[in-house]
Design an enzyme around this catalytic site. Sequence first.
Site, PDB file in Angstrom:
ATOM      1  CE  LYS A 172      -1.658   3.011   2.778  1.00 57.33           C
ATOM      2  NZ  LYS A 172      -1.709   4.190   1.886  1.00 57.33           N
ATOM      3  N   GLY A 225       6.817   5.593   8.184  1.00 55.34           N
ATOM      4  CA  GLY A 225       5.915   6.745   8.220  1.00 55.34           C
ATOM      5  C   GLY A 225       6.071   7.494   9.525  1.00 55.34           C
ATOM      6  CB  SER A 226       3.919   9.989  11.092  1.00 55.89           C
ATOM      7  OG  SER A 226       2.701   9.270  11.135  1.00 55.89           O
ATOM      8  CB  VAL A 229       0.672   6.270  11.389  1.00 57.67           C
ATOM      9  CG1 VAL A 229       0.160   5.028  10.684  1.00 57.67           C
ATOM     10  CG2 VAL A 229      -0.192   7.469  11.032  1.00 57.67           C
ATOM     11  N   GLY A 230       2.775   4.877  13.368  1.00 57.74           N
ATOM     12  CA  GLY A 230       3.605   3.718  13.718  1.00 57.74           C
ATOM     13  C   GLY A 230       3.237   3.138  15.075  1.00 57.74           C
ATOM     14  CD  GLU A 247      13.582   1.881  10.313  1.00 61.15           C
ATOM     15  OE1 GLU A 247      13.847   2.965  10.884  1.00 61.15           O
ATOM     16  OE2 GLU A 247      14.162   0.821  10.575  1.00 61.15           O
ATOM     17  CB  CYS A 281      13.129   9.754   8.282  1.00 66.45           C
ATOM     18  SG  CYS A 281      14.010   8.685   7.148  1.00 66.45           S
ATOM     19  CD  GLN A 328       5.286  18.592   6.018  1.00 65.01           C
ATOM     20  OE1 GLN A 328       4.673  17.559   6.276  1.00 65.01           O
ATOM     21  NE2 GLN A 328       6.031  19.214   6.925  1.00 65.01           N
ATOM     22  CD  GLU A 380       9.868  13.538  11.353  1.00 68.91           C
ATOM     23  OE1 GLU A 380       8.717  13.082  11.408  1.00 68.91           O
ATOM     24  OE2 GLU A 380      10.819  12.924  10.851  1.00 68.91           O
TER      25      GLU A 380
HETATM   26  P1  NAD Z   1       2.187   8.749   7.578  1.00 70.81           P
HETATM   27  O1  NAD Z   1       2.460   8.040   8.854  1.00 70.81           O
HETATM   28  O2  NAD Z   1       1.112   9.754   7.555  1.00 70.81           O
HETATM   29  O3  NAD Z   1       1.820   7.693   6.440  1.00 70.81           O
HETATM   30  C1  NAD Z   1       2.681   6.630   6.100  1.00 70.81           C
HETATM   31  C2  NAD Z   1       1.864   5.527   5.449  1.00 70.81           C
HETATM   32  O4  NAD Z   1       0.984   4.964   6.431  1.00 70.81           O
HETATM   33  C3  NAD Z   1       0.962   6.006   4.309  1.00 70.81           C
HETATM   34  O5  NAD Z   1       0.936   5.021   3.308  1.00 70.81           O
HETATM   35  C4  NAD Z   1      -0.393   6.126   4.983  1.00 70.81           C
HETATM   36  O6  NAD Z   1      -1.486   5.998   4.101  1.00 70.81           O
HETATM   37  C5  NAD Z   1      -0.346   4.964   5.954  1.00 70.81           C
HETATM   38  N1  NAD Z   1      -1.259   5.091   7.089  1.00 70.81           N
HETATM   39  C6  NAD Z   1      -1.730   6.228   7.653  1.00 70.81           C
HETATM   40  N2  NAD Z   1      -2.551   5.922   8.679  1.00 70.81           N
HETATM   41  C7  NAD Z   1      -2.600   4.567   8.755  1.00 70.81           C
HETATM   42  C8  NAD Z   1      -3.261   3.653   9.607  1.00 70.81           C
HETATM   43  N3  NAD Z   1      -4.046   4.065  10.603  1.00 70.81           N
HETATM   44  N4  NAD Z   1      -3.087   2.323   9.402  1.00 70.81           N
HETATM   45  C9  NAD Z   1      -2.282   1.882   8.418  1.00 70.81           C
HETATM   46  N5  NAD Z   1      -1.629   2.698   7.579  1.00 70.81           N
HETATM   47  C10 NAD Z   1      -1.771   4.032   7.750  1.00 70.81           C
HETATM   48  O7  NAD Z   1       3.590   9.364   7.100  1.00 70.81           O
HETATM   49  P2  NAD Z   1       3.889  10.264   5.810  1.00 70.81           P
HETATM   50  O8  NAD Z   1       3.356  11.633   6.080  1.00 70.81           O
HETATM   51  O9  NAD Z   1       3.502   9.569   4.569  1.00 70.81           O
HETATM   52  O10 NAD Z   1       5.500  10.302   5.826  1.00 70.81           O
HETATM   53  C11 NAD Z   1       6.227  11.167   6.619  1.00 70.81           C
HETATM   54  C12 NAD Z   1       6.754  10.456   7.848  1.00 70.81           C
HETATM   55  O11 NAD Z   1       7.513   9.316   7.464  1.00 70.81           O
HETATM   56  C13 NAD Z   1       7.704  11.315   8.663  1.00 70.81           C
HETATM   57  O12 NAD Z   1       7.399  11.209  10.028  1.00 70.81           O
HETATM   58  C14 NAD Z   1       9.068  10.686   8.381  1.00 70.81           C
HETATM   59  O13 NAD Z   1      10.031  10.871   9.382  1.00 70.81           O
HETATM   60  C15 NAD Z   1       8.733   9.256   8.218  1.00 70.81           C
HETATM   61  N6  NAD Z   1       9.779   8.552   7.476  1.00 70.81           N
HETATM   62  C16 NAD Z   1      10.605   7.701   8.164  1.00 70.81           C
HETATM   63  C17 NAD Z   1      11.640   7.030   7.511  1.00 70.81           C
HETATM   64  C18 NAD Z   1      12.528   6.085   8.260  1.00 70.81           C
HETATM   65  O14 NAD Z   1      13.086   5.200   7.621  1.00 70.81           O
HETATM   66  N7  NAD Z   1      12.691   6.230   9.549  1.00 70.81           N
HETATM   67  C19 NAD Z   1      11.829   7.229   6.145  1.00 70.81           C
HETATM   68  C20 NAD Z   1      10.976   8.102   5.473  1.00 70.81           C
HETATM   69  C21 NAD Z   1       9.937   8.757   6.151  1.00 70.81           C
END
Ligand code: NAD
Length: 478
Positions: A172, A225-226, A229-230, A247, A281, A328, A380
């Site tokens: 996804k 991701g964020s 959510v993580g 991550e 990130c 953003q 962040e």
């Molecule tokens: P996000 O958490 O909003 O979304 C990431 C993904 O998760 C998207 O595909 C989104 O649709 C999905 N998602 C959102 N809510 C969900 C849920 N409840 N259940 C399952 N999936 C869900 O993040 P973003 O805005 O797309 O990306 C930015 C973030 O990603 C920043 O915090 C950044 O630091 C982080 N990031 C981390 C790394 C790393 O390797 N540490 C690398 C790149 C980005």
Amino acid sequence: MNVMKHYINGEWVGNGKSRKNINPSDTSDIVGVYADGDSELAEQAIAAARQAASGWAGSTPQQRFDILDFIGSEILARKAELGRLLSREEGKTLPEGMGEVGRAGQIFKFYAGEALRLAGEKIPSVRPGVDVQITREPLGVVGVITPWNFPIAIPAWKIAPALAYGNAVVFKPAELAPGCAWALAEILSRSGLPAGVFNMVMGGGESVGQKLVNHKDVDGISFTGSIEVGRKIAVQCVQRRAKVQLEMGGKNPLVVLDDADLKTAVNAAVNGAYFSTGQRCTASSRLIVTDGIHDRFVNAVIERLKGLKVDDALKEGTEMGPVVDDAQLQKNLAYLEVGAEEGATLAYGGERLKRGTEGFYMAPALFTGTHNDMRINREEIFGPIAGIIRVKDYETALVVANDTEFGLSAGICTSALKYASHFQRHSQAGMVMVNLPTAGVDYHVPFGGRKGSSYGTREQGSYAAEFYTTVKTTYIAP
Ligand code: NAD
């Protein structure tokens, strides 16, 4: 415009709903229209993956090598075209976009090799006449959930090892950057993978993402991701005993000591904080600078920022593209107000910029006179904004660098081996950079952080096997 469809069980599937993919450098430019899936489609993809998983688990290393090598070769051959698509939909500059595509191709090539190298162990038992064998088996069905900021490299570094180690995948991608994900899926659809081994469903996190996270037939979730959510995904996966790897964000420090080479330090800071519009990130958002070099360093960074070319991501010579979208951009501007309210000095930039096209442009921003307990140094931001934290010596710099809930990457600029090696040992980050930007990593070694930045085993390199396989210990008596 044609709607680009989902890929499920070897077929392209539409569902009547779609989303426009807008170019952040020029909002009148629609990159494409992409299907917007739901939990029902996710369910179909999971069923297809479940069905295909055991067949793929039994595939030979040669089959896996050939397929992954084909995918890597095609990505590399189309680096210029896919790099352009990436920059157009995400807003990083064309050289950055092409660099990311190149990295995705290399990752598939690397895991093609890993498919051949997967080995077990044979160990003498403590009991007479018994053999012990330790082998790795695929996890089964893996759900891959990715963010928008590396729309081809992150999918590559999850999907390639998942397939190399014999798993079926439901992918996804992020809603904001489906173009590269779709292009990747299209290449995979012609790679010779049996139907159902790889599936892609585009759509929202609460619908498609949540279905993957909570479905009993998904054995593991690899998420980037964020942190918000993580955290939620981790709890849900642990509750149903699914394997999970996260991550998440960073608030990465770059320490600059009195003895640093000024040019090296300025390059590391400007690259780390502002390239890719600060939307990494691993971006260096906290610049921790000792007294003796502080003024020279700040002046040199500002001089460099004055010359930094912010413009359309696809324009030749652009060094920093736009912010990814209006939400953003508004978040970044709000943090500039937070910084001012907290007493930080906006020493450079931060204003919205007008360019030839309507886009989400802003000037790179530098705060001085900040403290590590300010919100701008703790949360962040994910934009082209960095803060200078002035400290008296190395020892204080190290304490400040580690005083954060995150722990992804940390850098130091120094010409003293004693400080570099002390920092390497005592930094609480998963990745340490000496005289280099905190962002920018190799594709064949582990990637990941500590504390609030990561959870679970490392991604990339041969360490990825820890997540995508499960270990079996067998005792054999004749
Ligand atoms: P996000 O958490 O909003 O979304 C990431 C993904 O998760 C998207 O595909 C989104 O649709 C999905 N998602 C959102 N809510 C969900 C849920 N409840 N259940 C399952 N999936 C869900 O993040 P973003 O805005 O797309 O990306 C930015 C973030 O990603 C920043 O915090 C950044 O630091 C982080 N990031 C981390 C790394 C790393 O390797 N540490 C690398 C790149 C980005």
